[in-house]
Enzyme design. Structure first.
Site, PDB file in Angstrom:
ATOM      1  N   GLY A 150      17.545 -25.224  14.590  1.00 46.66           N
ATOM      2  CA  GLY A 150      18.837 -25.467  14.076  1.00 46.66           C
ATOM      3  C   GLY A 150      19.304 -26.126  12.873  1.00 46.66           C
ATOM      4  O   GLY A 150      18.896 -25.756  11.900  1.00 46.66           O
ATOM      5  N   GLY A 151      19.402 -27.483  12.483  1.00 49.69           N
ATOM      6  CA  GLY A 151      19.463 -27.661  10.932  1.00 49.69           C
ATOM      7  C   GLY A 151      19.035 -26.822   9.776  1.00 49.69           C
ATOM      8  O   GLY A 151      19.302 -26.766   8.425  1.00 49.69           O
ATOM      9  N   GLY A 182      19.565 -32.156  16.465  1.00 48.52           N
ATOM     10  CA  GLY A 182      20.108 -32.919  15.592  1.00 48.52           C
ATOM     11  C   GLY A 182      20.100 -34.239  15.243  1.00 48.52           C
ATOM     12  O   GLY A 182      21.148 -34.729  14.255  1.00 48.52           O
ATOM     13  N   GLU A 208      23.524 -27.299  23.754  1.00 47.89           N
ATOM     14  CA  GLU A 208      25.314 -27.582  23.946  1.00 47.89           C
ATOM     15  C   GLU A 208      26.381 -26.540  24.181  1.00 47.89           C
ATOM     16  O   GLU A 208      27.550 -27.025  24.893  1.00 47.89           O
ATOM     17  CB  GLU A 208      25.846 -27.249  22.078  1.00 47.89           C
ATOM     18  CG  GLU A 208      25.373 -28.659  21.496  1.00 47.89           C
ATOM     19  CD  GLU A 208      24.746 -27.842  19.655  1.00 47.89           C
ATOM     20  OE1 GLU A 208      24.996 -26.220  19.716  1.00 47.89           O
ATOM     21  OE2 GLU A 208      23.830 -28.492  19.218  1.00 47.89           O
ATOM     22  N   ASN A 211      18.595 -21.070  15.088  1.00 49.44           N
ATOM     23  CA  ASN A 211      19.446 -20.813  15.601  1.00 49.44           C
ATOM     24  C   ASN A 211      21.538 -21.880  14.288  1.00 49.44           C
ATOM     25  O   ASN A 211      21.323 -22.484  14.451  1.00 49.44           O
ATOM     26  CB  ASN A 211      19.973 -21.757  16.810  1.00 49.44           C
ATOM     27  CG  ASN A 211      21.268 -21.795  17.082  1.00 49.44           C
ATOM     28  OD1 ASN A 211      22.193 -21.615  17.038  1.00 49.44           O
ATOM     29  ND2 ASN A 211      21.529 -22.721  18.345  1.00 49.44           N
ATOM     30  N   TRP A 212      21.909 -20.370  13.721  1.00 43.55           N
ATOM     31  CA  TRP A 212      22.857 -21.415  12.733  1.00 43.55           C
ATOM     32  C   TRP A 212      24.144 -21.852  13.994  1.00 43.55           C
ATOM     33  O   TRP A 212      24.479 -22.331  13.173  1.00 43.55           O
ATOM     34  CB  TRP A 212      23.531 -19.849  12.117  1.00 43.55           C
ATOM     35  CG  TRP A 212      22.548 -19.480  11.354  1.00 43.55           C
ATOM     36  CD1 TRP A 212      21.491 -19.133  11.405  1.00 43.55           C
ATOM     37  CD2 TRP A 212      22.694 -18.062  10.710  1.00 43.55           C
ATOM     38  NE1 TRP A 212      20.192 -18.512  10.035  1.00 43.55           N
ATOM     39  CE2 TRP A 212      21.507 -17.859  10.274  1.00 43.55           C
ATOM     40  CE3 TRP A 212      23.827 -17.320   9.965  1.00 43.55           C
ATOM     41  CZ2 TRP A 212      21.123 -16.701   9.185  1.00 43.55           C
ATOM     42  CZ3 TRP A 212      23.408 -16.534   8.625  1.00 43.55           C
ATOM     43  CH2 TRP A 212      22.527 -15.954   9.000  1.00 43.55           C
ATOM     44  N   LYS A 213      24.288 -21.643  15.162  1.00 41.93           N
ATOM     45  CA  LYS A 213      25.281 -22.617  15.827  1.00 41.93           C
ATOM     46  C   LYS A 213      26.341 -22.422  15.141  1.00 41.93           C
ATOM     47  O   LYS A 213      26.628 -21.341  15.002  1.00 41.93           O
ATOM     48  CB  LYS A 213      25.032 -24.160  15.366  1.00 41.93           C
ATOM     49  CG  LYS A 213      23.471 -24.239  16.184  1.00 41.93           C
ATOM     50  CD  LYS A 213      23.228 -25.839  16.613  1.00 41.93           C
ATOM     51  CE  LYS A 213      21.983 -25.812  16.881  1.00 41.93           C
ATOM     52  NZ  LYS A 213      22.164 -27.957  17.681  1.00 41.93           N
ATOM     53  N   SER A 218      15.303 -31.164  15.496  1.00 39.54           N
ATOM     54  CA  SER A 218      15.184 -31.492  14.392  1.00 39.54           C
ATOM     55  C   SER A 218      13.560 -30.986  13.888  1.00 39.54           C
ATOM     56  O   SER A 218      12.540 -31.867  13.425  1.00 39.54           O
ATOM     57  CB  SER A 218      14.751 -33.169  14.618  1.00 39.54           C
ATOM     58  OG  SER A 218      15.964 -32.806  15.071  1.00 39.54           O
ATOM     59  N   GLU A 271      13.873 -28.006  24.581  1.00 41.55           N
ATOM     60  CA  GLU A 271      14.606 -28.939  23.563  1.00 41.55           C
ATOM     61  C   GLU A 271      15.145 -29.950  24.572  1.00 41.55           C
ATOM     62  O   GLU A 271      16.040 -30.050  24.937  1.00 41.55           O
ATOM     63  CB  GLU A 271      15.814 -27.701  22.810  1.00 41.55           C
ATOM     64  CG  GLU A 271      15.464 -26.699  22.421  1.00 41.55           C
ATOM     65  CD  GLU A 271      16.898 -26.349  21.399  1.00 41.55           C
ATOM     66  OE1 GLU A 271      16.102 -25.956  19.942  1.00 41.55           O
ATOM     67  OE2 GLU A 271      17.834 -26.094  22.054  1.00 41.55           O
ATOM     68  N   HIS A 277      21.820 -22.856  26.089  1.00 40.14           N
ATOM     69  CA  HIS A 277      22.032 -24.094  24.988  1.00 40.14           C
ATOM     70  C   HIS A 277      22.048 -25.526  25.661  1.00 40.14           C
ATOM     71  O   HIS A 277      23.416 -25.183  25.636  1.00 40.14           O
ATOM     72  CB  HIS A 277      21.755 -23.997  23.760  1.00 40.14           C
ATOM     73  CG  HIS A 277      21.969 -24.273  22.537  1.00 40.14           C
ATOM     74  ND1 HIS A 277      22.554 -25.796  22.219  1.00 40.14           N
ATOM     75  CD2 HIS A 277      20.890 -24.559  21.467  1.00 40.14           C
ATOM     76  CE1 HIS A 277      21.758 -26.634  21.416  1.00 40.14           C
ATOM     77  NE2 HIS A 277      20.763 -25.355  20.805  1.00 40.14           N
TER      78      HIS A 277
HETATM   79  P1  PGA Z   1      18.394 -28.952  15.080  1.00 37.65           P
HETATM   80  O1  PGA Z   1      18.694 -28.426  16.234  1.00 37.65           O
HETATM   81  O2  PGA Z   1      17.139 -28.648  15.069  1.00 37.65           O
HETATM   82  O3  PGA Z   1      19.393 -29.543  14.772  1.00 37.65           O
HETATM   83  O4  PGA Z   1      17.870 -30.457  16.160  1.00 37.65           O
HETATM   84  C1  PGA Z   1      17.966 -27.243  17.108  1.00 37.65           C
HETATM   85  C2  PGA Z   1      18.935 -26.362  18.573  1.00 37.65           C
HETATM   86  O5  PGA Z   1      19.754 -27.420  18.810  1.00 37.65           O
HETATM   87  O6  PGA Z   1      18.512 -25.108  18.393  1.00 37.65           O
END
Ligand code: PGA
Length: 252
Positions: free
Chosen positions: A235-236, A174, A98, A9-11, A214, A168, A96
């Site tokens: 994500g990251g 993150g 966020e 997930n590139w956000k 993470s 998640e 998600h």
């Molecule tokens: P992260 O994000 O790997 O940076 O913790 C995961 C996500 O939000 O899907």
């Protein structure tokens, strides 16, 4: 057998040009490494066309990070499932954390999007997960249950093959904090159990449940070794070949 499903997930990262260059590097590296997981990447909307072009013919799935709950109309700034499908995008991440926390998305709203995605023939990665406060006050199972029931309301058993769940824990996203493989596996087992109750044990057994929060090169193997962890939503660590390659080749 549940095939491992690893998603990036590139956000809100990667311009169209940067995304296209990265996606071709990633596709090449994945092929050279003999990657054999189901792989998905979810760029921002405007970056999707360039990435689709860059990964054409590689088998990498390009997904959207969100979509609107209407087919079309006066919804300024929004993107419809039909627009995504016209590009060739058939998978969407919904719910998600966020989106839930920064944009106030409720389970009812997420449910409308899940139902519309299914109606449009799209596959969904549905994210669920608890906050730290919810976990520490012993509400983990109640929160997961109400998210699953709310988000999947009126989703038919025959459509469950279109649904992947991403567990998640909000406190692990993150932050560099990961749930221990044991904690993650027990949340996954709980989710699978709820799906068995809501649908059937067959559907629950076939359900892919990704872990997200993470995930990185050093924890992916231990997580993926757990019985109920079938994939990862990253994500990251999905934003560079160096970090993502060891994750998508965890089983090599
Ligand atoms: P992260 O994000 O790997 O940076 O913790 C995961 C996500 O939000 O899907």
């Amino acid at each position: 057998m549940r095939k491992p499903y690893i998603a990036g997930n590139w956000k809100m990262n990667m311009t169209p040009s940067a995304g296209a260059a990265f996606a071709s590097d990633l596709a090449r590296a994945a092929k050279e490494a003999g990657c054999d997981v189901k792989m998905m990447i979810a760029p921002p909307f405007v970056t999707i066309p360039a990435v689709l072009e860059a990964v054409k013919g590689t088998g990498i799935i390009v997904a959207a990070q969100n979509m609107n709950d209407h087919k079309s109309g006066a919804y300024t700034g929004e993107v419809s499932p039909e627009m995504l499908k016209d590009l060739g995008v058939n998978t969407v991440i919904l719910g998600h954390s966020e989106r839930r926390s920064y944009y106030g998305e409720s389970d009812e709203f997420i449910n409308r999007k899940v139902l519309l995605a299914i109606e449009e023939g799209m596959d969904v990665v549905l994210c669920v997960g608890e906050t730290l406060e919810e976990r520490e006050s012993g509400r983990l199972e109640a929160v997961l249950s109400s998210q699953l029931e709310g988000d999947l309301k009126d989703v038919k058993a025959s459509d469950m093959a279109r649904i992947t769940i991403a567990y998640e824990p909000v406190w692990a996203i993150g932050t560099g904090k990961t749930a221990t493989p044991e904690d993650a596996d027990s949340a996954h087992a709980f989710i699978r159990g709820r799906i068995a109750e809501m649908y059937s044990s067959d559907i629950a057994q076939n359900l892919i449940i990704q872990y997200g929060g993470s995930v990185n090169a050093s924890n992916v193997k231990a997580l993926m070794a757990k019985e109920n962890i079938d994939g990862a939503l990253v994500g990251g660590a999905s934003l560079s070949v160096e970090k993502f390659l060891p994750i998508i080749t965890f089983n090599k």
